[in-house]
Design a protein around this motif. Structure first.
Motif, PDB file in Angstrom:
ATOM      1  N   TYR A 110       4.588   3.547   3.351  1.00  0.00           N
ATOM      2  CA  TYR A 110       4.164   3.590   1.960  1.00  0.00           C
ATOM      3  C   TYR A 110       5.162   4.412   1.152  1.00  0.00           C
ATOM      4  N   TYR A 128      -3.702   2.820  -2.559  1.00  0.00           N
ATOM      5  CA  TYR A 128      -2.291   3.069  -2.237  1.00  0.00           C
ATOM      6  C   TYR A 128      -2.044   4.561  -2.011  1.00  0.00           C
ATOM      7  N   CYS A 131      -3.700   5.756   1.201  1.00  0.00           N
ATOM      8  CA  CYS A 131      -2.959   5.344   2.401  1.00  0.00           C
ATOM      9  C   CYS A 131      -1.693   6.179   2.568  1.00  0.00           C
ATOM     10  N   TYR A 132      -1.011   6.393   1.465  1.00  0.00           N
ATOM     11  CA  TYR A 132       0.201   7.220   1.495  1.00  0.00           C
ATOM     12  C   TYR A 132      -0.131   8.625   1.984  1.00  0.00           C
ATOM     13  N   LYS A 231      -1.618  -2.491   3.475  1.00  0.00           N
ATOM     14  CA  LYS A 231      -0.550  -1.846   2.718  1.00  0.00           C
ATOM     15  C   LYS A 231      -0.631  -2.267   1.258  1.00  0.00           C
ATOM     16  N   GLU A 233       0.933  -2.259  -2.289  1.00  0.00           N
ATOM     17  CA  GLU A 233       2.227  -2.057  -2.935  1.00  0.00           C
ATOM     18  C   GLU A 233       2.081  -2.157  -4.439  1.00  0.00           C
TER      19      GLU A 233
END
Length: 735
Positions: A110, A128, A131-132, A231, A233
Motif C-alpha cells: 500500500y 485504504y 490497510c496501510y 488492496k 488504490e
C-alpha cells in the motif's frame, strides 16, 4: 515531513484557504484534546458544532520534502522517490515507495498517502488508510468529521494514528495502559465534486515504534471485512495526477528502455505520441545536464513524468535561485510556449517573470510531450509544488484552449491573460488580404490600443467589423468572445508589472529569444542554457551596482521625480521619469465630488499646440484615504503612477507620492537574498532534521551576503572559521 505542525523539512506551506465557515458541523468521533482541522468553504451550507476544536488554517499543504531529491541524474535509484501510477500496478521491486528516513513510514503493498490522492467513496479512503496502517503496524481512528446541514451528508474527515493525543483528566486515573503518545500522523479527507474523496493533508511521521501484534487487535483492524482487506488504490485521473518521481531499474526514464540497451530500441506497442520526442543521444544529454547541475547546486530540483510504459513524457526543472526569486517577483508570470506551439526541435516551455530592473528572469523550464490539457496540468502542478503552492496574481500565456483549461484547474484564483502582441500577430495572419491594408491596421490599432472605456472599444470593434465585412469570420468571432483576456480596456484591474506595454503591444517575456531557434537541438540548448542564465544574473548584479552607486540625472524640478530617483532602480525610474516630463501637457477640471472622493477630467494634447487631437482621462482622488486612480490604469499595467495621477496630486498640494504606490519590487534599497524559504523559525530542538534545515538556511544567508564584495567574503569566511572552532570545542567536551 516532521511531527511538528509548525514546521516541515521542505518548503514551508502557505495558507491559501479561508477560515472555516461558521455553519460547519464538526463531529468528534473517538475525539481527543488536540484536535486540528482544515476546512475549505466549497459554497455548500455547512453546520458547525463541537468543542475543543483547534482550527489549523494552513490552507494548501504542498510538501516540499518530495522535491529534495537526492539522486544522481536519471538513474535507476528509487531513494526518496514517489509514484502513483495511473494503472495502479505493482510488480515486486517496482513497488511504490517513499523515503523512510526520519521515521517516515513505508509500505510494500500500500503506497503511503500523499496530497492529491482520490477515492470513489469515504469507505474506500478509510479502508485504504486502515490497510496501510495495518501493514505498517499501527491502528487508526476517526479524529473528527464534518457533515452538510440537514442532510447530514459527510463532507470531510481526519483519520489519525491511534496514538494521537493524550489521556484526558478524567482518564488519567484509569488503570488502562497508556497508549497515546501525542503522535501527529494523519490524513485529512474532503469530498470534492460530490462523488470523490481527496486527500488534502498528510502527516506520515510517527513518534513511536510500530507494534504489529498490538495493532492486529485494535478496533480499526478487527472491523476490517472482506472488502476492506482487498488492496484499495486511489484513483489518479488526468485532473489530479500526482507528479511521478519514481524510477524503475528496468525502464529508462527518458524513454529508451534499459540504459544498457541500444538507444532508440523501443517497443512498437508504445504510443509515441505520449512520450517526449527525443533524438538519439538526448537521454544521455538530459542525464548529464541534471547530474552536473545537482553537483554544483544542491537545491536544484527536477521532476519527471512517466507514461504507463515507463517512457519519459514530461520534464520540469528549476534551480534554487529561481525558486527564491519567485518570492520577490512572483506576482506576474508569463508561460512562454513558443517552442512547443511552433513545433521547434525542442518542446520547451519557460516560466518567466520580471525583476526590479524590468528584466526578464527565468522561473523554471519544462519539456513536454505535447500541448494537451494533461501535459499542461502536470507541468503547472510541478511548478506550483516547487513554489510552495503559492499561485501568481497574473498568468500570461498564448491563446490555447488546453492551456486555458489547465490554468483554470491548477490556478483557479489567478488572473489568466493572453499575450496581446501574440493575439495581434495571429489576428493579422488570419485575415488574409486585410493584413496588407494600412487603413485596417490603423483602425484596429486605434480600437485596441487607444480606447480607454469599454463602450469605446465595443463601438470601435463593431464599426471595424461592418466596414470590412467581417461579421461571418469565425476565427475573429471566437477571438472577440475572449476579448476580456487580451483587450487592454478590460485589463484595468489586472497587475502586469510592466510585462506588457499596451501602447504598442510589446511584450517582455521571451527569455530565450535569439538563443533558441526552430532547429536548435537539445544538446545546443543545454550548452547555451547555463551561459544564458549566468548572463542574466550577471546583468542583474551589474544593474544593482549601477542603481546603488549612481544618481540619475533629473529632468524637471518636480519633487515626485526627486523622490523616486532615491528609491527606484535606474531602469524603472527612467520609465517613471517619462511620465513626469509629460505632466505640463495637461489641463485639469473638477467634474464631480462625493464627500472626500473627487473626480477630475484631464485633457491631454498628443503634441504641443495641436488641439485637434485631445484625449480625456478621468482621475478619481480620495483625499481621506490618499488613494488615486486613473482610467488609463498605468499603475496596474506598469507598476508606477501615470502623469494624470501625478498632475492631480500636484493640483491638490500633495508633496510626496503616497507610500502604497511605491512598490518594494522596484526598490534599489530592498535587500533580496536569493535563498528559498525552507520553513519556519520555530524548530523542534529534539529533531535533528530540523537542526539541519535551520542551520542550512542561516548558513546560506551568510553565503549570499558574503558574495556581495571581497570585504563581505572575508568577513563571512572568518565568521565560518570561528563558528567551526567553537562547535568543535563543544564536540570535544562530549568525547
Amino acid at each position: 515531513m516532521t511531527g511538528d505542525p509548525a514546521f516541515s523539512t521542505g518548503d514551508h506551506h502557505h495558507a491559501l484557504s479561508p477560515s472555516p465557515p461558521p455553519n460547519l458541523l464538526i463531529t468528534m468521533e473517538e475525539g481527543s484534546q488536540n484536535s486540528e482541522q482544515l476546512f475549505e468553504d466549497d459554497g455548500n451550507e455547512l453546520e458547525m458544532e463541537g468543542n475543543d476544536i483547534d482550527i489549523d488554517s494552513n490552507g494548501l499543504d504542498i510538501e516540499g520534502n518530495c522535491l529534495d531529491i537526492e539522486s544522481n541524474g536519471l538513474q535507476d535509484d528509487c531513494d526518496g522517490m514517489l509514484e502513483i501510477d495511473d494503472n495502479h500496478e505493482s510488480n515486486g521491486d517496482d513497488a511504490t515507495a517513499v523515503s523512510i528516513e526520519n521515521g517516515i513510514s513505508q509500505g510494500k503493498n500500500y503506497p503511503p498517502p500523499v496530497v492529491g490522492m482520490e477515492f470513489e467513496s469515504y469507505d474506500d479512503a478509510y479502508n485504504y488508510y486502515n490497510c496501510y496502517a495495518k501493514e505498517l503496524g499501527f491502528a487508526i481512528r476517526v479524529k473528527s468529521s464534518w457533515t452538510k446541514r440537514n442532510s447530514k451528508e459527510k463532507r470531510g474527515a481526519v483519520l489519525c494514528c491511534n496514538c494521537e493525543g493524550f489521556k484526558t483528566i478524567k482518564e488519567a486515573n484509569s488503570r488502562r495502559k497508556e497508549t497515546r503518545t501525542g503522535c501527529l500522523a494523519m490524513i485529512r479527507l474532503r469530498l470534492v465534486e460530490s462523488n470523490r474523496w481527496r486527500v488534502d493533508e498528510v502527516k506520515l511521521e510517527h513518534n513511536h515504534l510500530f507494534d504489529h501484534e498490538r495493532a492486529q487487535n485494535c478496533k480499526s483492524h478487527k472491523k476490517m471485512d472482506a472488502v476492506a482487506k482487498r488492496k484499495v488504490e486511489p484513483t489518479v485521473d488526468v485532473e489530479v495526477r500526482t507528479i511521478k518521481l519514481y524510477r524503475t531499474s528496468t525502464a529508462d526514464p527518458v524513454g529508451y528502455g534499459n540504459l544498457n540497451s541500444l538507444e532508440g530500441e523501443i517497443s512498437e506497442t508504445v504510443d509515441r505520441s505520449k512520450r517526449l520526442k527525443l533524438n538519439k543521444g538526448d537521454s544521455q544529454i538530459i542525464y548529464d545536464f541534471f547530474s552536473r547541475i545537482q553537483l554544483t547546486s544542491p537545491n536544484f530540483v527536477y521532476l519527471i513524468d512517466l507514461n504507463d510504459e515507463g517512457c519519459l513524457r514530461n520534464v520540469f526543472w528549476i534551480d534554487s535561485r529561481s525558486r527564491a526569486a519567485y518570492g520577490y517577483f512572483g506576482d506576474v508570470v508569463a508561460v512562454d510556449t513558443t517552442c512547443l506551439s511552433n513545433k521547434y526541435e525542442i518542446p520547451l516551455v519557460a516560466f518567466v517573470g520580471v525583476n526590479h530592473h524590468g528584466q526578464s528572469i527565468l522561473l523554471g523550464c519544462g519539456l513536454l510531450a505535447d500541448d494537451t490539457f494533461e501535459s499542461y496540468v502536470w507541468l503547472f502542478r510541478a511548478w506550483l509544488t516547487c513554489m510552495s503552492g503559492r499561485s501568481p496574481q497574473t498568468i500570461i500565456t498564448d491563446h490555447c484552449r488546453a492551456m486555458q483549461s489547465a490554468i483554470s484547474e491548477v490556478f483557479p484564483r489567478a488572473h489568466h491573460r493572453l499575450h496581446l502582441s501574440h493575439v495581434m500577430q495571429s489576428l493579422f495572419e488570419n485575415l488574409g488580404e486585410l493584413q496588407e491594408s494600412d487603413v485596417f491596421q490603423m483602425i484596429l490599432n486605434r480600437t485596441v490600443y487607444e480606447t480607454v472605456k469599454v463602450d469605446e472599444f465595443e463601438m470601435g470593434w463593431d464599426d471595424m467589423i461592418r466596414r470590412f465585412g467581417l461579421a461571418n469570420h469565425a476565427w475573429l468571432c471566437t477571438l472577440y468572445e475572449e476579448r476580456e483576456r487580451w483587450a487592454p480596456v478590460y485589463q484595468k484591474d489586472t497587475f502586469f508589472a510592466g510585462m506588457c506595454t499596451f501602447e504598442n503591444g510589446e511584450f517582455r517575456s521571451s527569455f530565450f529569444d535569439g538563443f533558441v531557434h526552430k532547429q536548435t537541438s537539445l544538446k545546443e540548448f543545454f550548452g547555451k542554457y547555463e551561459l544564458l542564465v549566468q548572463e542574466e544574473r550577471k546583468t542583474e548584479a551589474i544593474n544593482d551596482l549601477e542603481s546603488r552607486d549612481s544618481s540619475p540625472l533629473l529632468k524637471t524640478r518636480c519633487f515626485y521625480e526627486l523622490q523616486l530617483s532615491k528609491l527606484y532602480t535606474n531602469e524603472i525610474f527612467r520609465r517613471f521619469q517619462d511620465e513626469v516630463v509629460m505632466m505640463p501637457c495637461f489641463s485639469i477640471t473638477q467634474v464631480h465630488a462625493s464627500g472626500p472622493v473627487i473626480t477630475y477630467m484631464i485633457k491631454e494634447q498628443e503634441a504641443e499646440g495641436d488641439r485637434s487631437n485631445i484625449k480625456n482621462f478621468e482621475v478619481m482622488h480620495d483625499k481621506a484615504g490618499t488613494e488615486i486612480r486613473c482610467i488609463c490604469s498605468c499603475f496596474n499595467f506598469n507598476g508606477y503612477l501615470c502623469r494624470h495621477c501625478l498632475c492631480v496630486l500636484h493640483y491638490n498640494g500633495v508633496e510626496e507620492i503616497p507610500f502604497q504606490y511605491i512598490l518594494s519590487r522596484w526598490r534599489k534599497d530592498f535587500k533580496r537574498l536569493y535563498i528559498p524559504e525552507l520553513g519556519s523559525n520555530n524548530i523542534d530542538i529534539s529533531n535533528p532534521v530540523q537542526w539541519f534545515d535551520h542551520l542550512h538556511r542561516r548558513a546560506m544567508q551568510v553565503v549570499e551576503e558574503g558574495m556581495i564584495s571581497q570585504d563581505h567574503y572575508t568577513v563571512a569566511w572568518q565568521a565560518f572559521k570561528e563558528s567551526l572552532n567553537k562547535v568543535r570545542l563543544v564536540a570535544d567536551k562530549h568525547v
